[in-house]
Design an enzyme around this catalytic site. Structure first.
Site, PDB file in Angstrom:
ATOM      1  N   CYS A  80     -13.081  10.378 -28.076  1.00 15.50           N
ATOM      2  CA  CYS A  80     -13.049   9.569 -29.301  1.00 15.50           C
ATOM      3  C   CYS A  80     -11.607   9.213 -29.654  1.00 15.50           C
ATOM      4  CB  CYS A  80     -13.710  10.318 -30.462  1.00 15.50           C
ATOM      5  SG  CYS A  80     -13.648   9.388 -32.014  1.00 15.50           S
TER       6      CYS A  80
ATOM      7  N   ARG B  20     -23.105   0.272 -26.597  1.00 16.52           N
ATOM      8  CA  ARG B  20     -23.370  -1.025 -27.250  1.00 16.52           C
ATOM      9  C   ARG B  20     -24.465  -1.814 -26.545  1.00 16.52           C
ATOM     10  NH1 ARG B  20     -17.339  -1.478 -28.204  1.00 16.52           N
ATOM     11  NH2 ARG B  20     -17.315  -2.209 -26.075  1.00 16.52           N
TER      12      ARG B  20
END
Length: 305
Positions: A98, A223
């Site tokens: 992240c 996504r």
């Protein structure tokens, strides 16, 4: 782990903050997703608060195989959290990828790729403390500009007993730049544990092409699955059946309205015009959404007509 031994390229739903929760995992599993990850959970908060445990981690008996992803920066906290979720899941994953500022400043996420000894220690602690030989411990990483450092990290994790490694093929500074598939191939060639490729998987055909390019054992989509939860079943865009499946699952599981709506916004992006999207995005109740879907796309009963 025996899923990796069957020779097929595994198709995996990525850990997505706010999005890869139980209802969405239930949906993608209907459309050929092999393994699902929870959203990233901060291990220290999870251990500190019953409320955090109840809100962050929900599952059911059909939600398997399931990997719980944690953000952590000390080995014992990660191992403690792993022991709590182990009876209800198939493995834990340490987030080392992240790039968000809050995560990095707290010592979580992508900054861990610069601390290979700590990552090694965390993997070993989970291995030693979870009382289940088949429970997996994986890491999800980004790459260094100097790839030798990434290979060193992966080899250290392997020596500590890591089950597999997911590689997002970008550095921590990169966001939408092309994925470095050559780097993923180098990492795959440098370790003997399975490697999963992550980054820019948008269609089923990408699974095979990335496997050919890199030799990886699986691919992980984020996504691409948000835009089309039926992607792994070979659909080029979200089919109407999948949209109504999402309605049924999310209403059945009591998904909060904002999450229910946001998923549909993503799913309809490729199949609706800009004026349609403008109208849909402004809807503010479940009944308004159901009316809109019925009037614009028809019901699932009309699929065959």
């Amino acid at each position: 782990m025996d899923m990796f031994e069957k020779g097929k390229v595994l198709k995996i739903c990525a850990p997505m903050v706010r999005y890869s929760k139980l209802a969405f995992r239930s949906l993608v599993r209907k459309y050929n997703c092999d393994i699902c990850f929870t959203p990233m959970i901060v291990a220290a908060d999870f251990m500190r608060s019953v409320k955090a445990r109840d809100s962050e981690f929900t599952t059911n008996e059909c939600d398997r195989p399931l990997i719980v992803q944690f953000a952590a920066h000390d080995a014992q906290t990660l191992a403690d959290a792993a022991c709590v979720v182990a009876p209800f899941s198939d493995g834990v994953d340490l987030n080392c990828g992240c790039p968000q500022r809050w995560a990095m400043s707290a010592g979580y996420g992508a900054c861990l790729i610069n601390k290979p000894e700590l990552v090694k220690d965390m993997v070993r602690h989970v291995r030693n403390q979870v009382d289940n030989q088949n429970y997996t411990v994986s890491i999800k990483i980004r790459i260094h500009k100097d790839l030798k450092r990434t290979v060193d990290l992966c080899q250290k994790a392997e020596s500590a007993g890591v089950s597999w490694i997911t590689v997002h093929g970008r550095t921590m500074e990169e966001r939408h730049q092309p994925v470095h598939y050559d780097a993923i191939k180098t990492i795959k060639d440098s370790v003997s544990v399975p490697v999963i490729a992550n980054g820019d998987i948008k269609y089923l055909r990408d699974v095979e092409s990335i496997h050919q390019l890199t030799g990886v054992d699986g691919v992980m989509a984020a996504r691409g699955l948000l835009a089309n939860p039926a992607m792994f079943a070979g659909y080029e865009e979200t089919p109407l059946e999948c949209i109504w499946d999402w309605v049924d699952i999310s209403i059945g599981q009591g998904t909060p309205f904002t999450c229910f709506h946001h998923h549909l916004i993503y799913m309809l992006e490729r199949v609706s015009s800009q004026p349609e999207r403008k109208v849909f995005n402004s809807l503010s109740s479940t009944s308004a959404i159901l009316d809109y879907l019925q009037n614009t796309y028809g019901s699932v009963n009309e699929l065959g007509t």
